[in-house]
Every structure is written in structure tokens, then in C-alpha cells.
Design a protein around this motif. Structure first.
Motif, PDB file in Angstrom:
ATOM      1  N   SER A   1     -46.868 -25.275  47.324  1.00  0.00           N
ATOM      2  CA  SER A   1     -47.629 -26.145  46.434  1.00  0.00           C
ATOM      3  C   SER A   1     -47.897 -27.521  47.026  1.00  0.00           C
ATOM      4  O   SER A   1     -48.927 -28.125  46.776  1.00  0.00           O
ATOM      5  CB  SER A   1     -46.879 -26.300  45.105  1.00  0.00           C
TER       6      SER A   1
ATOM      7  N   ARG B   1     -46.665 -30.420  46.246  1.00  0.00           N
ATOM      8  CA  ARG B   1     -46.748 -31.478  45.235  1.00  0.00           C
ATOM      9  C   ARG B   1     -45.531 -31.360  44.324  1.00  0.00           C
ATOM     10  O   ARG B   1     -44.914 -30.308  44.221  1.00  0.00           O
ATOM     11  CB  ARG B   1     -48.036 -31.345  44.421  1.00  0.00           C
TER      12      ARG B   1
ATOM     13  N   VAL C   1     -43.897 -30.858  40.882  1.00  0.00           N
ATOM     14  CA  VAL C   1     -44.314 -30.157  39.666  1.00  0.00           C
ATOM     15  C   VAL C   1     -43.198 -30.265  38.632  1.00  0.00           C
ATOM     16  O   VAL C   1     -42.010 -30.102  38.959  1.00  0.00           O
ATOM     17  CB  VAL C   1     -44.622 -28.673  39.951  1.00  0.00           C
TER      18      VAL C   1
ATOM     19  N   ASP D   1     -40.228 -30.957  44.069  1.00  0.00           N
ATOM     20  CA  ASP D   1     -41.337 -31.060  45.019  1.00  0.00           C
ATOM     21  C   ASP D   1     -41.253 -29.933  46.052  1.00  0.00           C
ATOM     22  O   ASP D   1     -41.899 -29.991  47.096  1.00  0.00           O
ATOM     23  CB  ASP D   1     -41.371 -32.439  45.693  1.00  0.00           C
TER      24      ASP D   1
ATOM     25  N   GLN E   1     -46.528 -21.531  44.452  1.00  0.00           N
ATOM     26  CA  GLN E   1     -47.385 -20.880  43.461  1.00  0.00           C
ATOM     27  C   GLN E   1     -47.404 -19.398  43.819  1.00  0.00           C
ATOM     28  O   GLN E   1     -47.618 -19.027  44.975  1.00  0.00           O
ATOM     29  CB  GLN E   1     -48.796 -21.457  43.466  1.00  0.00           C
TER      30      GLN E   1
ATOM     31  N   TYR F   1     -46.023 -21.079  38.665  1.00  0.00           N
ATOM     32  CA  TYR F   1     -45.140 -21.861  39.522  1.00  0.00           C
ATOM     33  C   TYR F   1     -43.770 -21.209  39.616  1.00  0.00           C
ATOM     34  O   TYR F   1     -43.192 -20.780  38.608  1.00  0.00           O
ATOM     35  CB  TYR F   1     -45.009 -23.281  38.999  1.00  0.00           C
TER      36      TYR F   1
ATOM     37  N   TRP G   1     -46.063 -20.399  31.902  1.00  0.00           N
ATOM     38  CA  TRP G   1     -46.789 -21.636  31.603  1.00  0.00           C
ATOM     39  C   TRP G   1     -46.798 -21.930  30.104  1.00  0.00           C
ATOM     40  O   TRP G   1     -46.596 -23.060  29.675  1.00  0.00           O
ATOM     41  CB  TRP G   1     -48.222 -21.520  32.131  1.00  0.00           C
TER      42      TRP G   1
ATOM     43  N   TRP H   1     -47.221 -29.640  31.419  1.00  0.00           N
ATOM     44  CA  TRP H   1     -46.991 -29.483  32.854  1.00  0.00           C
ATOM     45  C   TRP H   1     -47.617 -30.674  33.578  1.00  0.00           C
ATOM     46  O   TRP H   1     -48.687 -31.149  33.187  1.00  0.00           O
ATOM     47  CB  TRP H   1     -47.634 -28.195  33.367  1.00  0.00           C
ATOM     48  N   ARG H   2     -46.955 -31.121  34.637  1.00  0.00           N
ATOM     49  CA  ARG H   2     -47.487 -32.213  35.449  1.00  0.00           C
ATOM     50  C   ARG H   2     -47.433 -31.845  36.939  1.00  0.00           C
ATOM     51  O   ARG H   2     -46.438 -31.283  37.409  1.00  0.00           O
ATOM     52  CB  ARG H   2     -46.698 -33.511  35.226  1.00  0.00           C
ATOM     53  N   GLU H   3     -48.518 -32.156  37.627  1.00  0.00           N
ATOM     54  CA  GLU H   3     -48.535 -32.147  39.087  1.00  0.00           C
ATOM     55  C   GLU H   3     -48.536 -33.606  39.521  1.00  0.00           C
ATOM     56  O   GLU H   3     -49.486 -34.332  39.201  1.00  0.00           O
ATOM     57  CB  GLU H   3     -49.762 -31.414  39.615  1.00  0.00           C
TER      58      GLU H   3
ATOM     59  N   PRO I   1     -51.904 -23.568  36.495  1.00  0.00           N
ATOM     60  CA  PRO I   1     -51.792 -24.333  37.736  1.00  0.00           C
ATOM     61  C   PRO I   1     -53.123 -24.415  38.478  1.00  0.00           C
ATOM     62  O   PRO I   1     -53.953 -23.499  38.418  1.00  0.00           O
ATOM     63  CB  PRO I   1     -50.766 -23.528  38.555  1.00  0.00           C
TER      64      PRO I   1
END
Length: 261
Positions: free
Chosen positions: A21, A23, A25, A38, A42, A53, A125, A131-133, A142
Motif C-alpha cells: 500500500s 501509506r 492506513v 504503515d 491491499q 486492506y 471495510w 477509514w483513513r489513508e 480502498p
């Protein structure tokens, strides 16, 4: 022989796939992070077009309980989209309930048997509030690292009709191109017969564009439901189509003619 990238992408739909990913999450419930990392993958189970995720189990701040062995579902649609439940698994593994803050999220976690995903837990999900990226709230599902949208100003002439009635006529559409999806033409409201449209109760959400509201068309005594939609407050990538109108090609007649300049 040249390789079609569209065909190459879809040729492995029957495989268990993963991507790093790159990033941070977070999955949140009642404002608190249940998973935060981090180091996230995915993962696409076979036949799924949208990934989920997968966290290292140490990065999930909740108990995984009630393990249930899973065998791949034999009866399923040929392609699985976000409308199909997370619990419809297409690879072998173990389903888990998540126990957190006095609540139980049934079958909200899945650990595949695949050795390349050992120590990873895939989360549902829909089981979480947010959810945050990084620090950005992510909607619907995602973000696919291999998918994007482009909004291009164009001078194509677009005419939209139902029978002999013209609903829109524009020489200044914005062409929206989204990976693996048909092109869409978004039209300024000034070029649309808004008197022929009535607001619908339908709402949808796109991970890349945001929340959409819909319109039905009224032509004489005929009502054609949900023929068009708009994004009033689109996400960053969809800003060029803010408040513009797009029509379903299969519910109205759309003619697109290139303009020579």
C-alpha cells in the motif's frame, strides 16, 4: 505480439493478488483506531475487482475470536464487486469475529491460508465507521493503486435525448476517464434542460469522486428513473466535474460528435 494492459489486468482475476500500500492506513470504530499501520497490503481475493486492506495481526488492536475454517465458495457470481458481502470468500482460510470495546463484529476478519500472506489479517471495510489513508478519509472502498480518473475538458458535441425530446446539448463537456470503465461526459447545468429533471432519492458513493445525487427525467407522462447524476461536493480528483450533470448511456440516447478546430 503487443500485450493489452486491460486484458493483462483482467487475466489474473481468478488469482489471489496483493500489492504493497505504501501509506498509513487506519480503520476506526466510534472514533478509535482498531487497526493502524504503515505496513499494509491491499489484497484481492479471486474474482474480486476491489481489494481489501490486510494488516499485520500485531497492528490490530482487538481480539480475533471464534475462528471458522473457510473453503472457497463454489456458488458465486463470475465477478465480485463491493455489493457482494465480505463473507463471500473465494480462497481458503479462516474467518474471525472481531471483539473490540465491548462489541463483536461478526466475521469481520479473514486470514488466508496462502503462505505469502502469513501473519496478515484482512478486514471487512463495512464493519468500521471510518477509514483513513494517511489523514484523508476514504469512501466506499480502498483506493486501487492501479486505477485512476482523468477529467479532460473537450469540445466534443454531446446531445442527450429521450425519443424526440432533447435533454441536453453541449459543446463544452468534461470527459471523465476511469480505469476499466466506459468514458462519461459531464455537462454544465446551463446546457441541460433542468426543467425536465426531478431530484431522485438515490444516492451512491465513489471512492474517487465522492457522494453522488441522482435525477429522474420527466418527458410528458413518462418518468425515466435515475437517468443522470451529479457530484455537488466531489473529492479532489473529481473537482473538475463539480455540479455538472452526467447521463446513463443505456437509459437515454447520447450522441457524441467530435468537433473539428
Amino acid at each position: 505480439m503487443a500485450v493489452s494492459m486491460d486484458e493483462l489486468t483482467m487475466s489474473h482475476l481468478d488469482a489471489l493478488r496483493s500489492a504493497v500500500s505504501r501509506r498509513r492506513v487506519r480503520a476506526l470504530l466510534a472514533g478509535q483506531p482498531v487497526a493502524d499501520s504503515d505496513d499494509v497490503l491491499q489484497v484481492w481475493e479471486p474474482y474480486r475487482v476491489v481489494g481489501s486492506y490486510a494488516f499485520a495481526t500485531a497492528d490490530v488492536n482487538a481480539a480475533l475470536v471464534s475462528p471458522t475454517p473457510v473453503v472457497p465458495a463454489m456458488r458465486r457470481p463470475p465477478v465480485l464487486t463491493p455489493v457482494h458481502q465480505f463473507s463471500l470468500h473465494t480462497c481458503a482460510g479462516t474467518s474471525w469475529d472481531i471483539e473490540v470495546t465491548g462489541r463483536v463484529l461478526p466475521a469481520a476478519a479473514f486470514t488466508p491460508d496462502d503462505p505469502d500472506l502469513a501473519g496478515r489479517v484482512i478486514l471487512d471495510w463495512t464493519a468500521f465507521d471510518e477509514w483513513r489513508e494517511e489523514d484523508q478519509v476514504v469512501l466506499s472502498h480502498p483506493h486501487n493503486p492501479f486505477q485512476r480518473i482523468d477529467c479532460l475538458v473537450t469540445s466534443r458535441h454531446v446531445v442527450v435525448r429521450i425519443g424526440d425530446v432533447v435533454l441536453a446539448d453541449s459543446h463544452r463537456p468534461t470527459l471523465l476517464l476511469e480505469t476499466h470503465l466506459p468514458p462519461r461526459h459531464y455537462l454544465p447545468r446551463e446546457d441541460v434542460r433542468m426543467d425536465r429533471l426531478t431530484p431522485s432519492e438515490t444516492r451512491t458513493t465513489c471512492a474517487y469522486k465522492g457522494h453522488a445525487t441522482y435525477w429522474s427525467a420527466v418527458v410528458g407522462e413518462r418518468v425515466v428513473p435515475d437517468v443522470a447524476w451529479t457530484y455537488r461536493q466531489p473529492l479532489l480528483d473529481g473537482q473538475p466535474i463539480r455540479d455538472m450533470i452526467c447521463f446513463y448511456d443505456d437509459r437515454v440516447d447520447v450522441t457524441v460528435t467530435p468537433t473539428t478546430r
